[in-house]
Motif scaffolding. Sequence first.
Motif, mmCIF file in Angstrom:
data_model
loop_
_atom_site.group_PDB
_atom_site.id
_atom_site.type_symbol
_atom_site.label_atom_id
_atom_site.label_comp_id
_atom_site.label_asym_id
_atom_site.label_seq_id
_atom_site.Cartn_x
_atom_site.Cartn_y
_atom_site.Cartn_z
ATOM 1 N N HIS A 59 22.043 1.053 -5.261
ATOM 2 C CA HIS A 59 23.146 0.109 -5.025
ATOM 3 C C HIS A 59 23.950 -0.184 -6.302
ATOM 4 C CE1 HIS A 59 22.148 -0.867 -0.830
ATOM 5 N NE2 HIS A 59 20.889 -0.666 -1.199
ATOM 6 N N LYS A 60 23.668 0.562 -7.352
ATOM 7 C CA LYS A 60 24.426 0.468 -8.605
ATOM 8 C C LYS A 60 24.401 -0.932 -9.211
ATOM 9 C CE LYS A 60 27.421 4.343 -7.456
ATOM 10 N NZ LYS A 60 28.807 4.868 -7.337
ATOM 11 N N HIS A 61 23.234 -1.543 -9.157
ATOM 12 C CA HIS A 61 23.033 -2.801 -9.870
ATOM 13 C C HIS A 61 22.524 -2.444 -11.272
ATOM 14 C CE1 HIS A 61 23.438 -6.134 -6.825
ATOM 15 N NE2 HIS A 61 23.572 -5.047 -6.069
ATOM 16 N N HIS A 62 23.469 -2.026 -12.100
ATOM 17 C CA HIS A 62 23.121 -1.449 -13.401
ATOM 18 C C HIS A 62 22.328 -2.414 -14.283
ATOM 19 C CE1 HIS A 62 25.735 1.679 -12.089
ATOM 20 N NE2 HIS A 62 26.851 0.996 -12.282
ATOM 21 N N ASP A 63 22.780 -3.665 -14.337
ATOM 22 C CA ASP A 63 22.143 -4.617 -15.238
ATOM 23 C C ASP A 63 20.673 -4.810 -14.887
ATOM 24 O OD1 ASP A 63 22.561 -6.529 -17.455
ATOM 25 O OD2 ASP A 63 21.942 -8.003 -15.961
ATOM 26 N N LEU A 64 20.377 -4.943 -13.596
ATOM 27 C CA LEU A 64 18.982 -5.124 -13.174
ATOM 28 C C LEU A 64 18.155 -3.867 -13.446
ATOM 29 C CD1 LEU A 64 19.414 -7.133 -9.864
ATOM 30 C CD2 LEU A 64 18.190 -7.873 -11.908
ATOM 31 N N TYR A 65 18.758 -2.708 -13.225
ATOM 32 C CA TYR A 65 18.035 -1.455 -13.481
ATOM 33 C C TYR A 65 17.619 -1.375 -14.951
ATOM 34 C CZ TYR A 65 16.817 3.498 -13.438
ATOM 35 O OH TYR A 65 16.131 4.688 -13.545
ATOM 36 N N ILE A 66 18.569 -1.616 -15.837
ATOM 37 C CA ILE A 66 18.284 -1.528 -17.275
ATOM 38 C C ILE A 66 17.277 -2.582 -17.695
ATOM 39 C CG2 ILE A 66 19.322 -1.683 -19.577
ATOM 40 C CD1 ILE A 66 21.986 -0.766 -18.155
ATOM 41 N N LYS A 67 17.440 -3.792 -17.157
ATOM 42 C CA LYS A 67 16.527 -4.889 -17.494
ATOM 43 C C LYS A 67 15.088 -4.548 -17.088
ATOM 44 C CE LYS A 67 18.122 -9.033 -16.696
ATOM 45 N NZ LYS A 67 18.232 -9.726 -18.008
ATOM 46 N N ILE A 68 14.910 -3.959 -15.903
ATOM 47 C CA ILE A 68 13.565 -3.596 -15.432
ATOM 48 C C ILE A 68 12.967 -2.500 -16.320
ATOM 49 C CG2 ILE A 68 12.250 -2.571 -13.519
ATOM 50 C CD1 ILE A 68 14.375 -3.938 -11.652
ATOM 51 N N GLU A 69 13.769 -1.502 -16.653
ATOM 52 C CA GLU A 69 13.280 -0.423 -17.522
ATOM 53 C C GLU A 69 12.804 -0.978 -18.864
ATOM 54 O OE1 GLU A 69 12.458 2.489 -16.950
ATOM 55 O OE2 GLU A 69 13.941 3.729 -15.937
ATOM 56 N N ILE A 70 13.571 -1.922 -19.416
ATOM 57 C CA ILE A 70 13.249 -2.460 -20.739
ATOM 58 C C ILE A 70 12.124 -3.487 -20.674
ATOM 59 C CG2 ILE A 70 14.155 -3.909 -22.611
ATOM 60 C CD1 ILE A 70 16.841 -2.497 -22.268
ATOM 61 N N GLU A 71 12.242 -4.452 -19.776
ATOM 62 C CA GLU A 71 11.307 -5.577 -19.773
ATOM 63 C C GLU A 71 9.996 -5.271 -19.064
ATOM 64 O OE1 GLU A 71 13.353 -8.945 -18.201
ATOM 65 O OE2 GLU A 71 14.819 -9.035 -19.844
ATOM 66 N N ASP A 72 10.046 -4.516 -17.962
ATOM 67 C CA ASP A 72 8.830 -4.261 -17.186
ATOM 68 C C ASP A 72 8.073 -3.023 -17.664
ATOM 69 O OD1 ASP A 72 10.047 -6.304 -15.848
ATOM 70 O OD2 ASP A 72 9.723 -5.495 -13.854
ATOM 71 N N TYR A 73 8.828 -2.005 -18.065
ATOM 72 C CA TYR A 73 8.186 -0.738 -18.417
ATOM 73 C C TYR A 73 8.256 -0.399 -19.908
ATOM 74 C CZ TYR A 73 7.827 0.376 -13.431
ATOM 75 O OH TYR A 73 7.504 0.367 -12.100
ATOM 76 N N GLN A 74 9.092 -1.110 -20.667
ATOM 77 C CA GLN A 74 9.324 -0.791 -22.077
ATOM 78 C C GLN A 74 9.718 0.679 -22.259
ATOM 79 O OE1 GLN A 74 6.115 -2.636 -21.405
ATOM 80 N NE2 GLN A 74 7.614 -4.284 -21.365
ATOM 81 N N ARG A 75 10.501 1.181 -21.301
ATOM 82 C CA ARG A 75 10.970 2.574 -21.370
ATOM 83 C C ARG A 75 12.401 2.555 -21.915
ATOM 84 N NH1 ARG A 75 8.535 4.540 -15.612
ATOM 85 N NH2 ARG A 75 10.531 3.689 -14.887
ATOM 86 N N TYR A 76 12.472 2.492 -23.234
ATOM 87 C CA TYR A 76 13.766 2.290 -23.887
ATOM 88 C C TYR A 76 14.632 3.555 -23.827
ATOM 89 C CZ TYR A 76 11.057 -1.655 -25.509
ATOM 90 O OH TYR A 76 10.264 -2.774 -25.544
ATOM 91 N N LYS A 77 14.029 4.698 -23.982
ATOM 92 C CA LYS A 77 14.801 5.941 -23.914
ATOM 93 C C LYS A 77 15.351 6.175 -22.511
ATOM 94 C CE LYS A 77 12.586 8.358 -27.761
ATOM 95 N NZ LYS A 77 11.879 9.590 -28.191
ATOM 96 N N GLU A 78 14.557 5.825 -21.497
ATOM 97 C CA GLU A 78 15.026 5.981 -20.124
ATOM 98 C C GLU A 78 16.196 5.028 -19.843
ATOM 99 O OE1 GLU A 78 11.984 5.948 -21.112
ATOM 100 O OE2 GLU A 78 10.817 7.521 -20.092
ATOM 101 N N ALA A 79 16.108 3.802 -20.373
ATOM 102 C CA ALA A 79 17.209 2.850 -20.203
ATOM 103 C C ALA A 79 18.479 3.375 -20.876
ATOM 104 C CB ALA A 79 16.817 1.494 -20.793
#
Length: 265
Positions: A59-79
Amino acid sequence: ATEDHTTLLLNCYTKLNKPENLKEFILLKDRDLDFDVEIAIKVCRQASPQESLMLAKRHKHHDLYIKIEIEDYQRYKEALEYISELEFDNAEIYMRKYGQILLQHAPQDSTNFLKRLCTNFSSDASANADVTTISPQKSDPEDYIHLFLNDSEHLVEFLEHLIADGCILSTLVYDTLIEHYLHVWNTLKVDAEKHKYGQKILKLMQNSEIKYDKSQALVICHMHQFSEGVLYLYEEEKLYQQILRYHFSRGDSNAVLSCCRRFGL
């Protein structure tokens, strides 16, 4: 069913610890179901962050996608990779918002992406469009300088790339480059390396095409005890008495005599 019904169902799945039902309902059922996507993403995030990622991406909720990658998974390169796939305007927005934490945890990848964003950006989404309608887009480097904080080495690398690419930079950017050049120079321990780096700084300062604040540069050179820079700037401003005092302060009698002969003092 209304938004309230579907949101309540999602919360029930979460409370009952039924992530499989949650995933099936959100990702496999009819996409026209009426539910609040943002609430659904947040509900999923509590029970199954991976499903929330899929929903945010769909659904192209970019901000939430990036936030989850960073805060929940600590996957910074993926973000960072996700940001690089966005259109230019969105890439700018989210790099300004999350750039500092990305530079902290993935400094080289983030620096490389900022180089691209500020020189000739094109996203993967743009690459699939009609190339005749796409013109190169560049972000303003000044928007990102503050993200580097204490990372002088990567900031220098970033700014040097812009200069090499022929970017026209502001006085503020050149002032920042000189300042962080001197931070790096001050950390070098090997004399040969320090001398070589010092010559690079001096060469930049001597470049007539570079517009920087010489008064500020003089203060910074004094702070870091970069004598070559101090003496060059004094001479540029014809402050010959200051050159003499500088040599006196260092107890360099030979330099004092040489200065007197050279400038007729």
